[in-house]
Design a protein around this motif. Structure first.
Motif, PDB file in Angstrom:
ATOM      1  N   MET A 116       3.747 -13.259  -6.884  1.00 56.30           N
ATOM      2  CA  MET A 116       4.842 -12.121  -7.367  1.00 56.30           C
ATOM      3  C   MET A 116       5.326 -11.265  -6.301  1.00 56.30           C
ATOM      4  N   LYS A 117       6.476 -10.650  -6.347  1.00 60.37           N
ATOM      5  CA  LYS A 117       6.864  -9.592  -5.179  1.00 60.37           C
ATOM      6  C   LYS A 117       6.024  -8.700  -6.087  1.00 60.37           C
ATOM      7  N   PRO A 118       5.586  -7.669  -4.642  1.00 59.44           N
ATOM      8  CA  PRO A 118       4.883  -6.571  -4.956  1.00 59.44           C
ATOM      9  C   PRO A 118       5.632  -5.278  -5.307  1.00 59.44           C
ATOM     10  N   GLU A 119       5.178  -4.316  -5.842  1.00 59.82           N
ATOM     11  CA  GLU A 119       5.897  -3.249  -6.303  1.00 59.82           C
ATOM     12  C   GLU A 119       4.997  -1.945  -5.752  1.00 59.82           C
ATOM     13  N   ARG A 120       6.096  -0.935  -5.266  1.00 58.13           N
ATOM     14  CA  ARG A 120       5.661   0.324  -4.526  1.00 58.13           C
ATOM     15  C   ARG A 120       4.971   1.228  -5.719  1.00 58.13           C
ATOM     16  N   VAL A 121       3.760   1.790  -5.231  1.00 55.56           N
ATOM     17  CA  VAL A 121       3.141   2.816  -6.027  1.00 55.56           C
ATOM     18  C   VAL A 121       3.708   4.156  -5.526  1.00 55.56           C
ATOM     19  N   GLU A 122       4.347   4.926  -6.433  1.00 55.35           N
ATOM     20  CA  GLU A 122       5.145   6.054  -6.121  1.00 55.35           C
ATOM     21  C   GLU A 122       3.837   7.278  -6.176  1.00 55.35           C
ATOM     22  N   ILE A 123       3.891   7.672  -4.930  1.00 55.41           N
ATOM     23  CA  ILE A 123       3.064   8.829  -4.551  1.00 55.41           C
ATOM     24  C   ILE A 123       3.896  10.008  -4.009  1.00 55.41           C
ATOM     25  N   PRO A 124       4.111  11.178  -4.621  1.00 58.50           N
ATOM     26  CA  PRO A 124       4.980  12.076  -4.258  1.00 58.50           C
ATOM     27  C   PRO A 124       4.560  12.762  -2.612  1.00 58.50           C
ATOM     28  N   PHE A 125       5.598  12.772  -1.928  1.00 53.04           N
ATOM     29  CA  PHE A 125       5.349  13.391  -0.539  1.00 53.04           C
ATOM     30  C   PHE A 125       4.493  12.312   0.422  1.00 53.04           C
ATOM     31  N   PHE A 126       4.409  11.158   0.050  1.00 52.08           N
ATOM     32  CA  PHE A 126       3.679  10.231   0.822  1.00 52.08           C
ATOM     33  C   PHE A 126       4.033  10.043   2.018  1.00 52.08           C
ATOM     34  N   LYS A 127       2.978  10.207   3.123  1.00 53.33           N
ATOM     35  CA  LYS A 127       3.512   9.956   4.695  1.00 53.33           C
ATOM     36  C   LYS A 127       2.251   9.580   5.354  1.00 53.33           C
ATOM     37  N   ASN A 128       2.324   8.328   5.837  1.00 51.48           N
ATOM     38  CA  ASN A 128       1.159   8.042   6.812  1.00 51.48           C
ATOM     39  C   ASN A 128       1.772   7.600   7.996  1.00 51.48           C
ATOM     40  N   LYS A 129       1.616   8.024   9.325  1.00 49.44           N
ATOM     41  CA  LYS A 129       2.256   7.812  10.615  1.00 49.44           C
ATOM     42  C   LYS A 129       1.137   7.153  11.231  1.00 49.44           C
ATOM     43  N   ALA A 130      -0.205   6.618  10.758  1.00 47.16           N
ATOM     44  CA  ALA A 130      -0.822   5.746  11.808  1.00 47.16           C
ATOM     45  C   ALA A 130      -0.534   4.529  11.892  1.00 47.16           C
ATOM     46  N   PRO A 131      -1.110   3.523  12.401  1.00 50.22           N
ATOM     47  CA  PRO A 131      -0.590   2.078  12.632  1.00 50.22           C
ATOM     48  C   PRO A 131      -1.374   1.522  11.580  1.00 50.22           C
ATOM     49  N   VAL A 132      -2.547   2.127  11.091  1.00 46.61           N
ATOM     50  CA  VAL A 132      -3.489   1.479  10.211  1.00 46.61           C
ATOM     51  C   VAL A 132      -3.577   2.311   8.883  1.00 46.61           C
ATOM     52  N   GLN A 133      -4.154   1.850   7.783  1.00 50.80           N
ATOM     53  CA  GLN A 133      -4.326   2.330   6.347  1.00 50.80           C
ATOM     54  C   GLN A 133      -5.294   1.818   5.705  1.00 50.80           C
ATOM     55  N   SER A 134      -6.184   2.443   5.373  1.00 45.45           N
ATOM     56  CA  SER A 134      -7.153   1.710   4.520  1.00 45.45           C
ATOM     57  C   SER A 134      -7.627   2.673   3.352  1.00 45.45           C
ATOM     58  N   GLY A 135      -8.268   2.193   2.406  1.00 48.24           N
ATOM     59  CA  GLY A 135      -8.693   2.894   1.102  1.00 48.24           C
ATOM     60  C   GLY A 135      -9.286   1.984   0.198  1.00 48.24           C
ATOM     61  N   CYS A 136      -9.554   2.760  -1.211  1.00 44.23           N
ATOM     62  CA  CYS A 136     -10.166   2.022  -2.216  1.00 44.23           C
ATOM     63  C   CYS A 136      -9.494   2.643  -3.429  1.00 44.23           C
ATOM     64  N   ILE A 137      -9.556   2.036  -4.698  1.00 40.66           N
ATOM     65  CA  ILE A 137      -9.369   2.779  -5.934  1.00 40.66           C
ATOM     66  C   ILE A 137     -10.667   2.707  -6.885  1.00 40.66           C
ATOM     67  N   SER A 138     -10.912   3.681  -7.363  1.00 38.52           N
ATOM     68  CA  SER A 138     -12.132   3.942  -8.171  1.00 38.52           C
ATOM     69  C   SER A 138     -12.162   2.754  -9.442  1.00 38.52           C
ATOM     70  N   LYS A 139     -13.515   2.479  -9.771  1.00 43.30           N
ATOM     71  CA  LYS A 139     -13.809   1.427 -10.802  1.00 43.30           C
ATOM     72  C   LYS A 139     -12.824   1.852 -12.023  1.00 43.30           C
ATOM     73  N   ASP A 140     -12.581   3.132 -12.297  1.00 42.40           N
ATOM     74  CA  ASP A 140     -11.948   3.141 -13.758  1.00 42.40           C
ATOM     75  C   ASP A 140     -10.471   3.669 -13.597  1.00 42.40           C
ATOM     76  N   GLY A 141      -9.978   3.417 -12.051  1.00 44.34           N
ATOM     77  CA  GLY A 141      -8.646   3.598 -11.883  1.00 44.34           C
ATOM     78  C   GLY A 141      -8.168   4.962 -11.766  1.00 44.34           C
ATOM     79  N   LYS A 142      -8.934   6.033 -11.803  1.00 39.72           N
ATOM     80  CA  LYS A 142      -8.391   7.396 -11.917  1.00 39.72           C
ATOM     81  C   LYS A 142      -8.359   7.992 -10.600  1.00 39.72           C
ATOM     82  N   TYR A 143      -8.560   7.403  -9.294  1.00 44.02           N
ATOM     83  CA  TYR A 143      -8.603   7.979  -8.258  1.00 44.02           C
ATOM     84  C   TYR A 143      -8.162   6.912  -7.197  1.00 44.02           C
ATOM     85  N   MET A 144      -7.318   7.235  -6.073  1.00 40.53           N
ATOM     86  CA  MET A 144      -7.556   6.273  -4.916  1.00 40.53           C
ATOM     87  C   MET A 144      -7.930   7.243  -3.526  1.00 40.53           C
TER      88      MET A 144
END
Length: 493
Positions: A121-149
């Protein structure tokens, strides 16, 4: 008999409510590892699925695929090494696969968070206000309950290069803007591959900014309140995991007796997936998302006034200043600016005869007075470039270091009579001769960048001092790293 590291981790964890102990050393998961590099591992908390990035060379538009290995579903994100940018999985929640994506556009890296319900499926963007990452890499996690990234990225105003940020899910399903986790966790170097345990308080991450056995070591910490900026002292996971190479992407499923992580012995790029037996005692977070106050919702996002006061970094005296935003300039004779609301935008703070500073108008600022210190560029001034960083043991600058060098170029253009002497320093560990050579090579790299921006070579000289001019004690890694620096001295103004 367990090693002493288990005892240390267990006793330290009792203080922070997280109990973690390893039963052996890490072992490679041969069924998952290939001659390609494996990185950015995440686990589905509700099934045996996992996802990770695989480094490959070739030409293709495909970046996500599904495989079955030993009857278990694997979601592969392909990082095409021939193309700028990257992808990495972020996590699984309610049928969605969340992932990071960074592209390079017009010479600038731009990051974002996306999600999809199927690899087809075509991905959709997750809208995060004022989001900006200028690094060539980005990593992360989402909590088990989906409350936090929890995201690792480089915004306009960070403590170093990649910092850790939290994004919180609102009651209506939207997401808050990214909030920096603060200086108790983030260093002048890189914090990457976060993993949030089920209590939504215990956080694992990798960093090259706290010493340790290798280039990246794995640590854990515990959040002490709801501000997301008050943390227990990060604890190194120890020699059963951390080696002289790079360890990242620690993750486990609740109730299981093994954890996974990525280890690279040859470079930061080509990693193998490892597993280790361990036990933990962390309770699941059962709190619910609070409903927004309908009255408060009608108010501005931040309705308390902030004050920026610009001062001389040495004397602490207020100085006249200018605030430059994308669409306006403000001049203050008394060096004070009032901010009605936080916009998430980057501004520049300038004053004649001082090195400018970039500042993000976000919630790293405090309600009330915020002191902004600028360093004078008068003759004899020595200014440390805190955010000009190098890859370990090399003269290769870390991506993003040019941001601070651009400010040096700016002040030299504004003050055409200034001449500077670049100074390179290391700590006192290792061969003294090689330390001098390394510091000289780093000075040459910084000088080359400044000259590439149009500054005359007659205005920039440089010298490497190795470990001969420490500013702090070399007895501990925490103070030793402060001696590894590049600075410039104004020799003519």
């Amino acid at each position: 008999m367990k090693s002493s590291i288990n005892i240390f981790l267990l006793c330290s964890s009792l203080i922070t409510s997280a109990q973690i102990a390893f039963e052996d050393s890490g072992k490679a998961v041969d069924s998952l590892n290939t001659h390609y590099g494996q990185n950015y591992l995440v686990l589905d908390p509700l099934s045996e699925r996992m996802a990770f990035t695989q480094d490959r060379s070739g030409l293709s538009d495909s970046f996500i695929e599904k495989q079955s290995i030993n009857g278990k579903e694997i979601i592969l994100f392909t990082d095409w090494l021939d193309k700028p940018g990257m992808v990495s999985p972020l996590g699984f929640h309610e049928g969605w696969i969340y992932f990071n994506k960074v592209i390079r556009e017009l010479g600038i890296y731009k990051g974002g968070v996306f999600r999809t319900q199927s690899v087809n499926m075509k991905p959709e963007r997750v809208e995060i206000p004022f989001f900006k990452n200028k690094a060539p890499v980005q990593s992360g996690c989402i909590s088990k309950d989906g409350k936090y990234m929890i995201l690792s990225m480089e915004a306009n105003h960070t403590y170093g290069v990649e910092d850790l940020y939290v994004v919180e899910r609102n009651y209506d399903g939207s997401w808050s803007r990214a909030k920096n986790l603060g200086a108790q966790l983030n260093t002048a170097y890189q914090e990457v591959t976060p993993f949030l345990a089920e209590d939504n308080k215990t956080l694992f991450f990798a960093t090259n900014g706290r010493g340790g056995a290798g280039s990246f070591d794995l640590f854990y910490t515990v959040r002490l309140d709801n501000s997301w900026r008050n943390w227990s002292e990060p604890i190194n996971l120890g020699p059963q995991i951390n080696t002289s190479g790079a360890e990242t992407s620690f993750a486990y499923r609740d109730g299981e007796k093994r954890a996974f992580y990525v280890s690279s012995q040859d470079s930061d790029a080509y990693g193998d997936i490892m597993q280790i037996r361990f036990k933990e005692d962390i309770e699941e977070d059962t709190t619910t998302l609070a409903k927004p106050d309908p009255v408060a919702k009608r108010q501005p996002e931040v309705d308390n006034r902030l004050i920026l006061k610009v001062v001389d970094a040495q004397t602490e005296e207020v100085i006249p200043a200018e605030l430059i935003a994308a669409d306006e300039r403000k001049i203050s004779a008394n060096g004070t600016f009032e901010i009605d609301s936080l916009t998430g935008e980057e501004v520049e703070i300038k004053s004649a005869g001082y090195l400018p500073k970039m500042l993000m108008l976000d919630d790293q600022l405090s309600v009330g007075e915020n002191v902004i210190r600028l360093s004078s560029v008068a003759k004899g001034s020595v200014i440390t470039l805190d955010h000009v960083l190098f890859q370990r043991g090399t003269a290769t600058m870390v991506e993003g270091s040019e941001k601070e060098l651009n400010l040096v170029v700016e002040v030299m253009n504004d003050n055409p009579d200034i001449k500077i002497l670049l100074k390179g320093h290391t700590d006192n560990t290792g061969d003294p001769v090689k330390n001098v050579q390394l510091s000289e090579a780093r000075v040459k790299a910084v000088k080359a960048y400044i000259l590439s921006q149009g500054i005359s070579p007659y205005r920039v000289s440089g010298k490497g001092y190795g470990g001969n001019q420490p500013l702090y004690s070399n007895e501990t890694e925490e103070t030793r790293k402060l001696n590894r620096r590049v600075e410039f001295e104004v020799i003519e103004d």
